[in-house]
Motif scaffolding. Sequence first.
Motif, PDB file in Angstrom:
ATOM      1  N   TYR A 139       0.821  -1.223   0.000  1.00 56.45           N
ATOM      2  CA  TYR A 139       0.000   0.000   0.000  1.00 56.45           C
ATOM      3  C   TYR A 139       0.850   1.266   0.000  1.00 56.45           C
ATOM      4  O   TYR A 139       0.361   2.344  -0.342  1.00 56.45           O
ATOM      5  CB  TYR A 139      -0.958   0.020   1.188  1.00 56.45           C
ATOM      6  N   THR A 140       2.103   1.132   0.375  1.00 50.70           N
ATOM      7  CA  THR A 140       3.005   2.282   0.355  1.00 50.70           C
ATOM      8  C   THR A 140       3.105   2.857  -1.055  1.00 50.70           C
ATOM      9  O   THR A 140       3.304   4.056  -1.235  1.00 50.70           O
ATOM     10  CB  THR A 140       4.397   1.874   0.868  1.00 50.70           C
ATOM     11  N   LEU A 141       2.952   2.004  -2.061  1.00 48.46           N
ATOM     12  CA  LEU A 141       3.020   2.468  -3.447  1.00 48.46           C
ATOM     13  C   LEU A 141       1.914   3.463  -3.783  1.00 48.46           C
ATOM     14  O   LEU A 141       2.034   4.220  -4.745  1.00 48.46           O
ATOM     15  CB  LEU A 141       2.963   1.278  -4.408  1.00 48.46           C
ATOM     16  N   LEU A 142       0.857   3.476  -2.985  1.00 47.86           N
ATOM     17  CA  LEU A 142      -0.234   4.427  -3.230  1.00 47.86           C
ATOM     18  C   LEU A 142       0.194   5.874  -2.985  1.00 47.86           C
ATOM     19  O   LEU A 142      -0.493   6.801  -3.398  1.00 47.86           O
ATOM     20  CB  LEU A 142      -1.446   4.072  -2.366  1.00 47.86           C
ATOM     21  N   VAL A 143       1.319   6.063  -2.329  1.00 45.64           N
ATOM     22  CA  VAL A 143       1.840   7.410  -2.090  1.00 45.64           C
ATOM     23  C   VAL A 143       2.461   7.997  -3.366  1.00 45.64           C
ATOM     24  O   VAL A 143       2.500   9.206  -3.542  1.00 45.64           O
ATOM     25  CB  VAL A 143       2.877   7.385  -0.941  1.00 45.64           C
ATOM     26  N   LEU A 144       2.920   7.131  -4.261  1.00 45.04           N
ATOM     27  CA  LEU A 144       3.586   7.610  -5.474  1.00 45.04           C
ATOM     28  C   LEU A 144       2.732   8.564  -6.321  1.00 45.04           C
ATOM     29  O   LEU A 144       3.240   9.597  -6.759  1.00 45.04           O
ATOM     30  CB  LEU A 144       4.074   6.434  -6.318  1.00 45.04           C
ATOM     31  N   PRO A 145       1.447   8.284  -6.570  1.00 44.21           N
ATOM     32  CA  PRO A 145       0.666   9.246  -7.350  1.00 44.21           C
ATOM     33  C   PRO A 145       0.589  10.622  -6.680  1.00 44.21           C
ATOM     34  O   PRO A 145       0.663  11.655  -7.361  1.00 44.21           O
ATOM     35  CB  PRO A 145      -0.725   8.613  -7.449  1.00 44.21           C
ATOM     36  N   LEU A 146       0.467  10.649  -5.366  1.00 47.91           N
ATOM     37  CA  LEU A 146       0.450  11.926  -4.651  1.00 47.91           C
ATOM     38  C   LEU A 146       1.793  12.640  -4.809  1.00 47.91           C
ATOM     39  O   LEU A 146       1.835  13.847  -5.059  1.00 47.91           O
ATOM     40  CB  LEU A 146       0.136  11.703  -3.171  1.00 47.91           C
ATOM     41  N   ASN A 147       2.875  11.901  -4.697  1.00 45.80           N
ATOM     42  CA  ASN A 147       4.202  12.472  -4.855  1.00 45.80           C
ATOM     43  C   ASN A 147       4.388  13.031  -6.273  1.00 45.80           C
ATOM     44  O   ASN A 147       4.931  14.122  -6.461  1.00 45.80           O
ATOM     45  CB  ASN A 147       5.254  11.402  -4.560  1.00 45.80           C
ATOM     46  N   ILE A 148       3.929  12.305  -7.265  1.00 44.23           N
ATOM     47  CA  ILE A 148       4.022  12.773  -8.652  1.00 44.23           C
ATOM     48  C   ILE A 148       3.189  14.035  -8.834  1.00 44.23           C
ATOM     49  O   ILE A 148       3.635  15.005  -9.468  1.00 44.23           O
ATOM     50  CB  ILE A 148       3.594  11.655  -9.622  1.00 44.23           C
ATOM     51  N   PHE A 149       1.989  14.069  -8.280  1.00 42.54           N
ATOM     52  CA  PHE A 149       1.133  15.259  -8.366  1.00 42.54           C
ATOM     53  C   PHE A 149       1.828  16.482  -7.759  1.00 42.54           C
ATOM     54  O   PHE A 149       1.851  17.555  -8.361  1.00 42.54           O
ATOM     55  CB  PHE A 149      -0.203  14.998  -7.674  1.00 42.54           C
ATOM     56  N   VAL A 150       2.401  16.322  -6.575  1.00 39.34           N
ATOM     57  CA  VAL A 150       3.073  17.437  -5.893  1.00 39.34           C
ATOM     58  C   VAL A 150       4.250  17.939  -6.733  1.00 39.34           C
ATOM     59  O   VAL A 150       4.440  19.147  -6.886  1.00 39.34           O
ATOM     60  CB  VAL A 150       3.524  17.030  -4.473  1.00 39.34           C
ATOM     61  N   THR A 151       5.043  17.030  -7.281  1.00 37.92           N
ATOM     62  CA  THR A 151       6.194  17.473  -8.073  1.00 37.92           C
ATOM     63  C   THR A 151       5.758  18.147  -9.368  1.00 37.92           C
ATOM     64  O   THR A 151       6.423  19.073  -9.831  1.00 37.92           O
ATOM     65  CB  THR A 151       7.157  16.307  -8.372  1.00 37.92           C
ATOM     66  N   ILE A 152       4.648  17.730  -9.945  1.00 39.74           N
ATOM     67  CA  ILE A 152       4.150  18.400 -11.154  1.00 39.74           C
ATOM     68  C   ILE A 152       3.695  19.814 -10.816  1.00 39.74           C
ATOM     69  O   ILE A 152       3.977  20.763 -11.556  1.00 39.74           O
ATOM     70  CB  ILE A 152       3.025  17.571 -11.811  1.00 39.74           C
ATOM     71  N   VAL A 153       2.996  19.986  -9.692  1.00 44.27           N
ATOM     72  CA  VAL A 153       2.580  21.331  -9.267  1.00 44.27           C
ATOM     73  C   VAL A 153       3.818  22.204  -9.033  1.00 44.27           C
ATOM     74  O   VAL A 153       3.861  23.361  -9.475  1.00 44.27           O
ATOM     75  CB  VAL A 153       1.699  21.256  -7.999  1.00 44.27           C
TER      76      VAL A 153
END
Length: 139
Positions: free
Chosen positions: A71-85
């Motif tokens: 489930y830790t992998l579910l953090v990756l989309p949030l991390n990608i979103f933050v870096t795109i912003v």
Amino acid sequence: MKHFIRQRSRWARGMFEGFKKAGPLQQERFLARFLISLDILIPFIDMTYTFVWIPGLIIAFWGKYYIVGPYTLLVLPLNIFVTIVMYIFQKNVFDSLGLKIRRNRLGYIFYILFYQVIHSPIAVWGYMQEILNLRKTWK
């Protein structure tokens, strides 16, 4: 890598020096107190990442998901979103200065997956240097 380690440990030491000289309780304005208080959380995040999450990741490779699991992998989309912003805001600043941001997809993937694993232990080392009042070397 040697220069990166020295630079990041100096940054961590400098943050602790800043806390000593201008801690949140010494600030008159609410916003300054609030922002410095947020900075106080950073060493705790780095220590937790270094002493809990990284060992949890290591033991997860042996199938023991006590700390880190699938489930830790579910953090990756949030991390990608933050870096795109962050990229969008930084691109606007770069554009206003007439600068161009290089595209480095491999570097971005490395940043997303490995930067914090490298950075947090280095920062913890810098905090320990300052707490133990070790000699400062800037070379």
